[in-house]
Design an enzyme around this catalytic site. Structure first.
Site, PDB file in Angstrom:
ATOM      1  N   GLU A 110       0.830  -1.217   0.000  1.00 41.94           N
ATOM      2  CA  GLU A 110       0.000   0.000   0.000  1.00 41.94           C
ATOM      3  C   GLU A 110       0.864   1.267   0.000  1.00 41.94           C
ATOM      4  O   GLU A 110       0.508   2.270  -0.611  1.00 41.94           O
ATOM      5  CB  GLU A 110      -0.950  -0.029   1.197  1.00 41.94           C
ATOM      6  CG  GLU A 110      -2.048  -1.075   0.994  1.00 41.94           C
ATOM      7  CD  GLU A 110      -3.020  -1.146   2.146  1.00 41.94           C
ATOM      8  OE1 GLU A 110      -2.545  -1.449   3.268  1.00 41.94           O
ATOM      9  OE2 GLU A 110      -4.208  -0.886   1.950  1.00 41.94           O
ATOM     10  N   GLU A 130      -4.519  -9.507   3.288  1.00 44.57           N
ATOM     11  CA  GLU A 130      -5.311  -9.182   4.478  1.00 44.57           C
ATOM     12  C   GLU A 130      -6.529 -10.073   4.647  1.00 44.57           C
ATOM     13  O   GLU A 130      -6.910 -10.413   5.772  1.00 44.57           O
ATOM     14  CB  GLU A 130      -5.768  -7.712   4.429  1.00 44.57           C
ATOM     15  CG  GLU A 130      -4.679  -6.702   4.704  1.00 44.57           C
ATOM     16  CD  GLU A 130      -3.790  -6.391   3.510  1.00 44.57           C
ATOM     17  OE1 GLU A 130      -3.927  -7.068   2.473  1.00 44.57           O
ATOM     18  OE2 GLU A 130      -2.966  -5.474   3.611  1.00 44.57           O
TER      19      GLU A 130
END
Ligand code: NAD
Length: 704
Positions: A110, A130
């Protein structure tokens, strides 16, 4: 992802006014509270510093960053969050270039997505895993990734949680350039200097055009999500990930980041997140060898038996690059065994999951023979012949004669006493249990069964092998059924008691599948085939405790030849090739006849009671397994039941579930059931002890 005491510092050095920031938090540069704070401060300072013209972001050591510090989830996480760091990078007026190597995962990716240019090495891998922890990428990933690589690619990556290599990353536009590892930093610096010199404003991912065709993107989201739906059954995170991508298509970027933060916190506070992180940590704990010893080197492996298990084990070994020699009893059986292996690979090639070249390379590494002498030089032998002590002893005697000194002799037995098998050789220190599950090339669980005399380095080799085979290993002691099958036996009994007492097999399956089990016990029995269990029951009939309750329905069904799916009939009727199977009135007639014969008046069981009796019987036996030292710690049992027996992963495993229920409630229920059948339902003394001391299973994980 570590809690190392190494100082979490970020080196920086300016060269031609290009500031290099290095994430330095070994071993995997986890983005801990301290790292995020320091990154934010240093980036802000660089933006404010007129001397700095551009920034390069890199990771020290083996990778760029594997993402969040997992142990911080569920605890207080300080600001700034990853998303804030990524947004600071993205909005920086000075170009930020990410130099990526090794794994670039989760929050690490990210940050890279927030950068204005991404350069990586050939061996880099990328992913947003995730979802596996019950979370979604909460650092802007759900918004930036689709803009960069399109809705379908992004959603696929986020729902699967898989990693992609640099070639795929380049192909989908995730990275801008792939370079040799030795050139990475220099290229990144050069690029940063060029971007700064160009004078144009930095290229921001939030402005990328990946979602420009709205209607197309929306239909891609639906398509990808529908294809994944069966895996997402009952799970919160995948649904919210898809929702976040839909938002990305519609809304203004900053508003969407707020939406992402909201749904991220929804995931964070969900019990599923807790269960999934628990099992993730449990797997890591279980995978560490319980002994400190240097593993022996393994390059070639002999497999005895080319049946269901032998062929699956061979595929698993070939996939990991080992040389394999398969030994069977005669030439025809050798051919059958090898064609089972080839058949598995052919199916993979046909479905596009493997290239023909890779299949051919794998098949070149295996040969079949009837000669034990062919095992003279192998480093390890895994025996997967018939489940019969005499057969196994004969095989191990032969292995003892032909194998080189130091070779490891393993058995895949499901129940037999490995101490006994080891005693049939002159080298019990080299004998171990490696208990694979069917299909062995797919199922993750590997019980490493440790007999009394086995040497430490043999145990350590078992764990090393599990790592190479990408299995989830669990250390088990020797007993009838080790960890998993011993527990399975008991909760299957609970299911047959429920059936005789009034619940139909179909109600039982439905209730347990709704709880989250991959498959109910009767559907499972039909899939694996009733004949094997029947043979075992007949063999053990003479030694069965006469006081123990015995339900004969399974025997009655087997007497009719209804061995399950392969026979077209079992508890379900598979007429006309139906794989799903239909409830069968004739099976119910057998059940009712047995009830009458045993004077049982059928009563109604709610789904809750079905689940409670089944799962409490499981937990109770698991506690006894712990008490006996067969399992080292409660979380190892979680790993075994989730990876080998279809216990819902998002519940974290049975021991985690037991803690959620509370041991007092468990003991009270068991004592209540014990009024019907004191022998079967007697609470494990460990459970009573935990209740009396106010402790839970988790407290035992910490000490073992
Ligand atoms: P299987 O009947 O499918 O295969 C056994 C194979 O071993 C046969 O092909 C047979 O020809 C061969 N064999 C027998 N004696 C031999 C010898 N002396 N030398 C070489 N080959 C010999 O059985 P399976 O289901 O593959 O089970 C094998 C072992 O794995 C058993 O101990 C079983 O308990 C264990 N196991 C089975 C499963 C399962 O789900 N099937 C799961 C875990 C462990």
């Amino acid at each position: 992802m570590n809690e190392s005491s190494t100082p979490r510092v970020l080196h920086e050095h300016a060269d031609r006014k290009i500031l290099v920031l290095t994430i330095d938090n070994p071993p995997v540069n986890a983005l801990s509270n301290a790292i995020r704070r320091e990154l934010f401060e240093r980036i802000q300072a660089a933006i404010d510093n007129p001397e700095v013209r551009a920034i390069v972001l890199q990771g020290n050591g083996r990778c760029f960053s594997a993402g969040a510090e997992i142990r911080e989830f569920g605890k207080i996480r300080d600001k700034p969050w990853t998303g804030e760091v990524a947004r600071l990078i993205e909005t920086s007026p000075k170009p930020v270039v990410s130099a990526l190597h090794g794994t670039v995962l989760g929050g690490g990716l990210e940050l890279a997505l927030g950068s204005h240019y991404r350069i990586c090495t050939r061996s880099s891998t990328f992913g947003l895993p995730e979802v596996r922890l019950g979370l979604l990428p909460g650092g802007g990933g759900t918004q930036r990734l689709p803009r960069l690589v399109g809705a379908a690619n992004a959603l696929g990556l986020m729902l699967q949680g898989d990693q992609v290599d640099s070639e795929r990353a380049m192909g989908m536009g995730l990275v801008d350039e792939v370079v040799e590892a030795s050139d990475l930093l220099a290229c990144a610096q050069r690029q940063a200097a060029a971007l700064a010199a160009s004078g144009s404003p930095p290229r921001r991912t939030c402005d990328a055009a990946g979602l420009a065709k709205r209607e197309e993107s929306l239909s891609e989201v639906d398509k990808v999500f529908d294809a994944f739906a069966s895996k997402a059954r009952g799970l919160v995170a995948p649904r919210l990930i898809a929702e976040a991508v839909r938002q990305a298509i519609h809304g203004p970027f900053c508003q969407n980041l707020r939406f992402e933060a909201e749904v991220f916190h929804q995931c964070l506070s969900s019990p599923q997140r807790e269960g999934l992180i628990h099992i993730f940590l449990a797997e890591r704990r279980a995978a560490r060898s319980p002994v400190l010893a240097r593993p022996r080197d393994i390059a070639s492996v002999g497999v005895i038996g080319g049946g269901t298990m032998g062929s699956g084990i061979a595929v698993s070994l070939l996939d990991a690059g080992y040389q394999v020699v398969m030994v069977e009893t005669n030439a025809a059986a050798v051919q059958v065994g090898l064609s089972r292996v080839a058949g598995t690979y052919d199916r993979l090639v046909k479905s596009g999951r493997m290239t023909a070249d890779r299949r051919d390379a794998a098949m070149c590494r295996i040969r079949g023979t009837t000669q034990y002498a062919a095992l003279a030089e192998v480093d390890l032998v895994i025996e997967a012949a018939f489940e019969d002590m005499d057969v196994k002893k004969k095989i191990f005697t032969q292995l003892d004669d032909v194998c080189r000194e130091g070779a490891i002799l393993a058995t895949n037995t499901s129940y037999l006493d490995i101490n006994d098998i080891a005693a049939s050789t002159r080298r019990p220190q080299d004998v171990i249990g490696l208990h694979f599950f069917s299909p062995a090339n797919i199922m993750k669980l590997l019980e490493i069964v440790v007999p009394d005399k086995v040497a430490d380095d043999v145990v350590a080799t078992g764990f090393e092998l599990a790592r190479a085979l990408k299995k989830a290993p669990v250390r088990a002691g020797v007993c009838d059924g080790f960890i998993g099958n011993r527990i399975l036996y008991v909760y299957r009994e609970a299911a047959s008691f429920l059936m005789e007492d009034g619940a139909s097999p179909y109600e039982i399956d439905r209730a347990l599948e709704a709880f989250g089990f991959a498959m109910g016990p009767f559907r499972t029995a039909d899939l694996t085939g009733g004949d094997i269990g029947w043979a075992t029951r007949k063999r053990k009939a003479a030694t069965r405790d006469p006081r123990a309750r015995y339900v004969r329905v399974a025997d009655r069904i087997c007497e009719k030849g209804w061995f399950g799916q392969k026979a077209g009939r079992g508890y379900y009727n598979y007429a006309n090739g139906s794989r799903q199977g239909q409830p069968d009135d004739e099976v119910m007639a057998i059940v009712e006849a047995e009830r009458r014969e045993h004077g049982v008046v059928a009563r109604i069981f709610s789904s809750e009671e079905i689940v409670e009796r089944y799962v409490f019987a499981l937990i109770n036996e698991a506690a006894k397994v712990l008490e006996d030292g067969i399992a080292l710690r409660p979380s190892d049992i979680d790993v075994a039941m989730v990876n080998g027996y279809g216990f819902p992963r998002w519940r974290g495993g049975p021991m985690k579930y037991a803690d959620a229920i509370g041991v007092s409630r468990l003991v009270a229920a068991l004592r209540e059931y014990a009024k019907e059948d004191a022998m079967f339902w007697e609470p494990a003394s460990l459970l009573v002890q935990l209740m009396e001391t106010g402790k839970n299973f988790e407290s035992l994980n910490e000490t073992r």
